[in-house]
Design an enzyme around this catalytic site. Structure first.
Site, short mmCIF file in Angstrom:
data_model
loop_
_atom_site.label_atom_id
_atom_site.label_comp_id
_atom_site.label_asym_id
_atom_site.label_seq_id
_atom_site.Cartn_x
_atom_site.Cartn_y
_atom_site.Cartn_z
N TYR A 89 0.80 -1.22 0.00
CA TYR A 89 0.00 0.00 0.00
C TYR A 89 0.83 1.28 0.00
O TYR A 89 0.30 2.35 -0.30
CB TYR A 89 -0.93 0.01 1.20
CG TYR A 89 -2.00 -1.05 1.14
CD1 TYR A 89 -3.26 -0.78 0.61
CD2 TYR A 89 -1.76 -2.34 1.58
CE1 TYR A 89 -4.25 -1.75 0.54
CE2 TYR A 89 -2.73 -3.33 1.53
CZ TYR A 89 -3.97 -3.03 1.00
OH TYR A 89 -4.94 -4.01 0.94
N SER A 121 -1.55 11.60 -1.07
CA SER A 121 -2.52 10.84 -1.85
C SER A 121 -3.68 11.75 -2.25
O SER A 121 -3.83 12.85 -1.72
CB SER A 121 -3.04 9.65 -1.04
OG SER A 121 -3.71 10.09 0.13
N GLU A 158 -10.06 3.56 -2.96
CA GLU A 158 -11.32 3.98 -2.34
C GLU A 158 -11.41 5.50 -2.22
O GLU A 158 -11.79 6.04 -1.18
CB GLU A 158 -11.51 3.31 -0.98
CG GLU A 158 -11.64 1.80 -1.07
CD GLU A 158 -12.12 1.15 0.23
OE1 GLU A 158 -12.30 1.88 1.23
OE2 GLU A 158 -12.34 -0.07 0.24
N ASP A 199 -16.88 -1.02 -2.41
CA ASP A 199 -18.05 -1.74 -2.92
C ASP A 199 -19.31 -0.99 -2.51
O ASP A 199 -20.03 -1.38 -1.60
CB ASP A 199 -18.05 -3.17 -2.36
CG ASP A 199 -19.23 -4.00 -2.87
OD1 ASP A 199 -19.71 -3.72 -3.97
OD2 ASP A 199 -19.64 -4.92 -2.13
N ARG A 204 -20.88 1.54 -7.83
CA ARG A 204 -19.90 0.53 -8.23
C ARG A 204 -19.84 0.31 -9.74
O ARG A 204 -18.76 0.17 -10.31
CB ARG A 204 -20.13 -0.80 -7.51
CG ARG A 204 -21.40 -1.52 -7.86
CD ARG A 204 -21.36 -2.98 -7.38
NE ARG A 204 -21.53 -3.12 -5.95
CZ ARG A 204 -22.69 -3.36 -5.33
NH1 ARG A 204 -23.80 -3.44 -6.06
NH2 ARG A 204 -22.75 -3.50 -4.04
N GLU A 259 -9.15 -6.47 -2.63
CA GLU A 259 -9.17 -7.00 -1.27
C GLU A 259 -10.38 -7.91 -1.16
O GLU A 259 -11.43 -7.62 -1.75
CB GLU A 259 -9.31 -5.90 -0.21
CG GLU A 259 -8.13 -4.97 -0.04
CD GLU A 259 -8.40 -3.84 0.96
OE1 GLU A 259 -7.54 -2.96 1.09
OE2 GLU A 259 -9.48 -3.84 1.59
#
Length: 538
Positions: A89, A121, A158, A199, A204, A259
């Site tokens: 990560y 980020s 995400e 999700d 999505r 994941e």
């Protein structure tokens, strides 16, 4: 001595031969393939990154690829599981990763690395695609691109979380675009770049379509989704996997679980593995990455690390090992998929999706430098960055427009300097206020938060500043070469208030001043399109 030297040379030559023979992973259509034989590659992955608990330093992350002894300890367990991919990560772009990457390659394990770091980020609540982010991402890419077992990079994780923040997607897609262009400009291997999504039921499908649509130089090369719907003794039908497979069946790029491994029922049985790598799902999905190797407070671990450094496997480890050992997914050929590859339309905007396909501009350090050097009224150096927001709010309420430094990713309109640093953008606005108020020294005070300097414009900057226009809303095109920093005279410290400067010394108002320097006249929608390798100075 001679024998030892020969052995050393022989070992080096063997490593070189092995590296040359090691197949990279390529993307064709919606699947991954080995570069050496064109057979399909399925991800059998494990997330691999220890948290910072127990560290004596204030580090924000632990680089999992920089510690040879840790890799020597853990790789045999990853091999025992049947792992062929790890996801990391965050990595230190200044660290040496040769040892761990070689050991992983020797074990047949590929790496998918996030390009971001915890403090660098694209943030959901305040999305930007800036020079600093660009430099951080390319630094990681520079460090890792030489390893043949780098499968790909994630440009975001995400970032879009629900329908209220879908306007963050263009910033991630701009990062994907720019990393692909950067690799091409640098002559690197074309390593796939993608996105890892959450999700969320309302976004999505639109999110996947958004990242998969467009020309090859803009769209994501693959799409990951963090999926935790299968818990305990669920089934393909009642877990949600059947519905997800139907939703993604037409996606034109590889999709996989970036994941997975719900832990609501413990120990985890991992019965979903049979569906994920079976006929139910392999037409659509390319495998997945189990979260997570290390046992931590969230109870997702496959192993625990004892106080003496030894590894102890958990029941989850054994269950996953058993399930992965029993799969035999069908294998497609690259030629078959290539013949049936399709393109996908970008999603329409509506109540659940509001992301423009017009992406933020390429971050250009040269443009920010030219702008900053030309300013006459700038934020003082001793102003805390925590106080910037109040200054931004005040100035934006009292100038004609803040569009030159803002980014509206729903409408697809971006200021010429929207990618610059917070300090540069704030100084631009302070200078705009100063200019709109007659370039008087009293208009560059802000209770000591701003100060006057002598702005200068390098010859190579004139075209940039003219194109941007006085409000910073113009179109910057054709930027070439790097720009040497100009030396500004005058105080840029909070201890010297701007009112101490004479009115005559402010006649060179610089950017937006309308006096000497460049004449910023052109305005219009922003469309920054520049050759990255020519304008960036690293």
């Amino acid at each position: 001595m001679f024998k030892s030297l020969c052995m050393l040379i022989g070992s080096a030559l063997l490593s070189s031969v092995l590296a040359a023979d090691f197949p990279t992973i390529e993307v064709t259509g919606n699947k991954f393939f080995y570069s050496n034989n064109g057979s399909q590659f399925y991800i059998k992955g494990v997330a691999y990154q220890k948290d910072t608990s127990g560290l004596s330093s204030d580090a924000t992350f632990v680089d999992p690829l920089a510690d040879k002894s840790t890799c020597e300890r853990d790789i045999p367990y990853l091999e025992e599981l049947g792992t062929n991919v790890i996801r990391v990560y965050a990595v230190d772009a200044d660290a040496d990763h040769d040892d761990c990457m070689q050991m992983l390659q020797d074990a047949g394990i590929y790496v998918i690395a996030d390009l971001s770091q915890p403090n660098n980020s694209i943030i959901t609540t305040d999305p930007e695609w800036t020079v600093d982010l660009y430099d951080g991402y390319t630094a990681v890419l520079d460090n890792l691109q030489k390893y043949e077992n780098v499968l790909g990079f994630f440009a975001g994780n995400e970032v879009v979380t629900n329908k209220s923040n879908t306007d963050t997607a263009p910033f991630v897609k701009a990062a994907i675009r720019d990393m692909k262009t950067y690799m091409e400009d640098k002559g690197y291997r074309s390593i796939p770049v993608g996105y890892s999504a959450n999700d969320d039921e309302l976004t999505r499908v639109a999110s996947a379509d958004y990242f998969a649509c467009g020309d090859s130089d803009v769209k994501a090369d693959f799409y990951g989704i963090n999926m935790y719907e299968w818990c305990g003794k669920a089934t393909f039908s009642n877990s949600g996997y059947k519905d997800r497979t139907a939703e993604f069946k037409n996606l034109s790029i590889p999709v996989f679980f970036s994941e997975y491994g719900c832990n609501e029922v413990q120990p985890r049985l991992f019965t979903e593995v049979q569906s994920l790598y079976g006929d139910d799902m392999t037409d659509v999905w390319s495998g997945g990455i189990v979260y997570m190797y290390f046992e931590e407070t969230n109870n997702y671990g496959l192993v625990t690390i004892q106080s003496d450094g030894d590894v102890s496997t958990l029941a989850d480890f054994n269950n996953l090992k058993s399930e992965l050992a029993s799969i035999s997914p069908s294998i497609a050929t690259q030629s078959e998929v290539s013949a049936t590859a399709t393109e996908i339309d970008c999603p329409a905007t509506g109540s659940n999706w509001k992301a423009s396909t017009d992406l933020p501009p390429v971050p250009e350090q040269a443009a920010c430098q030219c702008m900053a050097d030309a300013l006459s009224c700038v934020v003082s150096d001793d102003v805390d960055t925590d106080d910037y927001s109040d200054l931004f709010s005040y100035v934006c309420e009292n100038v004609d427009s803040c569009d030159g430094v803002s980014a509206d990713s729903e409408s697809g309109e971006y200021g010429s300097f929207s990618f610059c640093s917070s300090k540069e953008k704030l100084s631009f606005l302070l200078n705009l206020y100063y200019s709109e108020n007659g370039a008087k020294s009293s208009a560059c005070d802000f209770s000591g938060s701003a100060t006057l300097v002598s702005g200068t414009t390098a010859s190579e900057c004139s075209s940039i500043l003219n194109a941007a226009g006085s409000a910073g809303t113009g179109s910057i095109t054709g930027v070439t070469g790097s720009v040497e920093p100009a030396t500004q005279s005058g105080s840029n410290s909070g201890s010297s208030k701007s009112s101490s400067a004479s009115e005559s010394s402010s006649s060179n108002a610089g950017v937006g001043g309308g006096a000497s320097g460049s004449s910023w006249a052109m305005t219009g929608l922003v469309s920054i399109s520049v050759a990255l390798g020519m304008i960036m100075s690293f």
